[in-house]
Scaffold this active site. Sequence first.
Site, PDB file in Angstrom:
ATOM      1  N   ASP A 183       0.854  -1.196   0.000  1.00  0.00           N
ATOM      2  CA  ASP A 183       0.000   0.000   0.000  1.00  0.00           C
ATOM      3  C   ASP A 183       0.882   1.235   0.000  1.00  0.00           C
ATOM      4  OD1 ASP A 183      -1.786   2.074   0.370  1.00  0.00           O
ATOM      5  OD2 ASP A 183      -3.057   0.933   1.738  1.00  0.00           O
ATOM      6  N   HIS A 188       0.047   7.996   3.799  1.00  0.00           N
ATOM      7  CA  HIS A 188       0.595   7.333   4.973  1.00  0.00           C
ATOM      8  C   HIS A 188       2.109   7.531   5.126  1.00  0.00           C
ATOM      9  CE1 HIS A 188      -3.335   5.527   5.073  1.00  0.00           C
ATOM     10  NE2 HIS A 188      -3.158   5.027   3.872  1.00  0.00           N
ATOM     11  N   ILE A 203      -1.075   9.454   8.273  1.00  0.00           N
ATOM     12  CA  ILE A 203      -1.853   8.609   9.172  1.00  0.00           C
ATOM     13  C   ILE A 203      -1.515   7.133   8.928  1.00  0.00           C
ATOM     14  CG2 ILE A 203      -3.730  10.283   9.310  1.00  0.00           C
ATOM     15  CD1 ILE A 203      -5.318   8.545   7.365  1.00  0.00           C
ATOM     16  N   GLY A 206      -5.453   2.285   7.369  1.00  0.00           N
ATOM     17  CA  GLY A 206      -6.596   1.653   8.019  1.00  0.00           C
ATOM     18  C   GLY A 206      -6.436   0.141   8.084  1.00  0.00           C
TER      19      GLY A 206
END
Length: 284
Positions: A183, A188, A203, A206
């Site tokens: 990912d 991120h 962040i 998820g």
Amino acid sequence: MPIDPAVAIGAQLPDRTFSWAEPDVQLYQLALGATDLRHTLETHGLQVLPSFGVVAPSFHETDPPPLDLPGCDINLSQVVHGSQSVSVTGPLPTSGTATLSTRISDVWDKGKAAVIWQEGVARSEAGEELWTVRSSIFVRGEGGFGGSRGSSEAVEIPDRAPDASTTFDVSPQQALLYRLCGDRNPLHADPEFAEAAGFPAPILHGLCTYGIVLREVTDALLGGDTSRVSGFTARFAGVVFPGETIRVDAWDTGEQVVVDATVASPGRAGERRPALADCVVTKA
């Protein structure tokens, strides 16, 4: 029109054939903070968390995730992961080759945003069904097209003390490690991209939070035995930043484990910040 439900709903995406090996499983589970040798070492009966099935098709990708969905003209900065579920037909093999067949199953109109649902089935080279995934993405600024708002069923937290409570300290490097699992969304990792998307800093993925919570529950209530998990469903309800702490409270209700995952960092003192919501681990 950026999203055309008439084109999108029911559209079949191109099949994706992919392979994985033991080092991929080990890297994934290390990126989730695993320390149990059953999750990290091939000589100790390496087990595979079912959540690996979510990332396996894109594990070797080095580009940001594509968003070339039929009937959906959207860009990456508009998108956050909404929810994720995986169900397995049995313990996942530590290596193999499979083909994932995916379709857009629904598009919801939330007014100021759209929710796009996808469903996929992974089958082995012999045609055996291995796992099923269902996910949604939340697309900011693309609602208002007059579609259905969709349904919402909250998971009820038992009115008693949890059967297990754990915490996991997310390392400052957690997202940088997890991005090696396929990912490469710059949200991120890249501070400038994160700021442009409305966040003060990159962040945590998820799906990293998702995998961490499943691992914590498996270790705490299922003896670390991934074969006792047949599925995991969760909604992404809040943001986790690298360096924060995730608290996991879990209730064993018999056939399922109900989970409440929140951010328990000092910087969030005095307010309840969910990391995941409506979490259920289905036992095999």
